[in-house]
Scaffold this motif. Sequence first.
Motif, PDB file in Angstrom:
ATOM      1  N   LYS A  61      55.599  27.879  57.984  1.00 51.06           N
ATOM      2  CA  LYS A  61      56.817  27.032  57.264  1.00 51.06           C
ATOM      3  C   LYS A  61      56.525  26.424  56.168  1.00 51.06           C
ATOM      4  O   LYS A  61      57.404  26.414  55.010  1.00 51.06           O
ATOM      5  N   TRP A  62      55.312  25.848  56.139  1.00 57.00           N
ATOM      6  CA  TRP A  62      54.942  24.831  54.828  1.00 57.00           C
ATOM      7  C   TRP A  62      54.723  26.066  53.649  1.00 57.00           C
ATOM      8  O   TRP A  62      55.026  25.877  52.480  1.00 57.00           O
ATOM      9  N   ASN A  63      54.161  27.275  53.954  1.00 51.45           N
ATOM     10  CA  ASN A  63      53.954  28.127  52.984  1.00 51.45           C
ATOM     11  C   ASN A  63      55.202  28.724  52.295  1.00 51.45           C
ATOM     12  O   ASN A  63      55.379  29.061  51.087  1.00 51.45           O
ATOM     13  N   ASN A  64      56.250  29.042  53.221  1.00 48.80           N
ATOM     14  CA  ASN A  64      57.406  29.483  52.812  1.00 48.80           C
ATOM     15  C   ASN A  64      58.309  28.501  52.283  1.00 48.80           C
ATOM     16  O   ASN A  64      58.829  28.848  50.956  1.00 48.80           O
ATOM     17  N   GLN A  65      58.000  27.231  52.507  1.00 48.52           N
ATOM     18  CA  GLN A  65      58.856  26.104  51.592  1.00 48.52           C
ATOM     19  C   GLN A  65      58.170  25.962  50.171  1.00 48.52           C
ATOM     20  O   GLN A  65      58.894  25.735  49.262  1.00 48.52           O
ATOM     21  N   ARG A  66      56.936  26.061  50.096  1.00 50.83           N
ATOM     22  CA  ARG A  66      55.964  26.171  48.892  1.00 50.83           C
ATOM     23  C   ARG A  66      56.567  27.262  47.866  1.00 50.83           C
ATOM     24  O   ARG A  66      56.782  27.224  46.840  1.00 50.83           O
ATOM     25  N   VAL A  68      59.367  29.119  47.991  1.00 53.11           N
ATOM     26  CA  VAL A  68      60.757  28.791  47.718  1.00 53.11           C
ATOM     27  C   VAL A  68      60.969  27.981  46.653  1.00 53.11           C
ATOM     28  O   VAL A  68      61.435  27.948  45.606  1.00 53.11           O
ATOM     29  N   ARG A  69      60.143  26.643  46.623  1.00 53.81           N
ATOM     30  CA  ARG A  69      60.102  25.945  45.609  1.00 53.81           C
ATOM     31  C   ARG A  69      59.657  26.416  44.242  1.00 53.81           C
ATOM     32  O   ARG A  69      60.268  26.162  43.277  1.00 53.81           O
ATOM     33  N   PHE A  70      58.711  27.220  44.491  1.00 53.61           N
ATOM     34  CA  PHE A  70      58.216  28.090  43.441  1.00 53.61           C
ATOM     35  C   PHE A  70      59.230  28.891  42.635  1.00 53.61           C
ATOM     36  O   PHE A  70      59.423  28.935  41.270  1.00 53.61           O
ATOM     37  N   ILE A  71      59.999  29.347  43.303  1.00 57.36           N
ATOM     38  CA  ILE A  71      60.825  30.792  43.073  1.00 57.36           C
ATOM     39  C   ILE A  71      62.161  29.718  42.080  1.00 57.36           C
ATOM     40  O   ILE A  71      62.431  30.025  41.217  1.00 57.36           O
ATOM     41  N   LYS A  72      62.316  28.600  42.877  1.00 60.28           N
ATOM     42  CA  LYS A  72      63.546  27.967  42.383  1.00 60.28           C
ATOM     43  C   LYS A  72      63.118  27.072  40.918  1.00 60.28           C
ATOM     44  O   LYS A  72      63.857  27.254  39.961  1.00 60.28           O
ATOM     45  N   LYS A  73      61.984  26.843  40.956  1.00 62.11           N
ATOM     46  CA  LYS A  73      61.114  26.283  39.655  1.00 62.11           C
ATOM     47  C   LYS A  73      61.187  27.057  38.413  1.00 62.11           C
ATOM     48  O   LYS A  73      61.529  26.876  37.452  1.00 62.11           O
ATOM     49  N   TYR A  74      60.885  28.308  38.731  1.00 61.45           N
ATOM     50  CA  TYR A  74      60.503  29.307  37.689  1.00 61.45           C
ATOM     51  C   TYR A  74      61.290  30.547  37.337  1.00 61.45           C
ATOM     52  O   TYR A  74      61.349  31.221  36.446  1.00 61.45           O
TER      53      TYR A  74
END
Length: 142
Positions: A61-66, A68-74
């Motif tokens: 779950k933590w890795n998936n959230q990380r 998704v944040r990366f995808i949204k940011k870049y």
Amino acid sequence: MNCPICSSLNLSASKFSLHKCSDCGGVLNITTNAIPDQVQLNYFNNESFVKADPWKMLFEKWNNQRTVRFIKKYMRKDPLCILEVGIGTGSLLSILSGLGHTVYGCDLSPSVCDHVEKVVGVKAYCQPLQSLVLDKNPDLII
């Protein structure tokens, strides 16, 4: 082995099973200790897979959230066409699909692909990345 991105044979080895393609600059994780498909079949068809270890689930779950944040940011385009290579349980594909992205998976294990298609409902291609042909080129490969 050829580079799955540009088909070059110019791969230089480094630490941790990482290899860099001299032609396109791609970095690959190449391991030779593949898990036999029967072991994976037993794992994915077992009740213990559904009732996974809480620590593993928390990390996933933590890795998936990380991710998704990366995808949204870049990635400034939305929605994206995303290909995940080495799909595991399919949990990241499930999250990304739920966010409106078009997602596909690619894995070498038939049992992994079957599991993801049945449980997650996402198309999973069971073949090497080099031979994968999609209708549309992905915006992002994970």
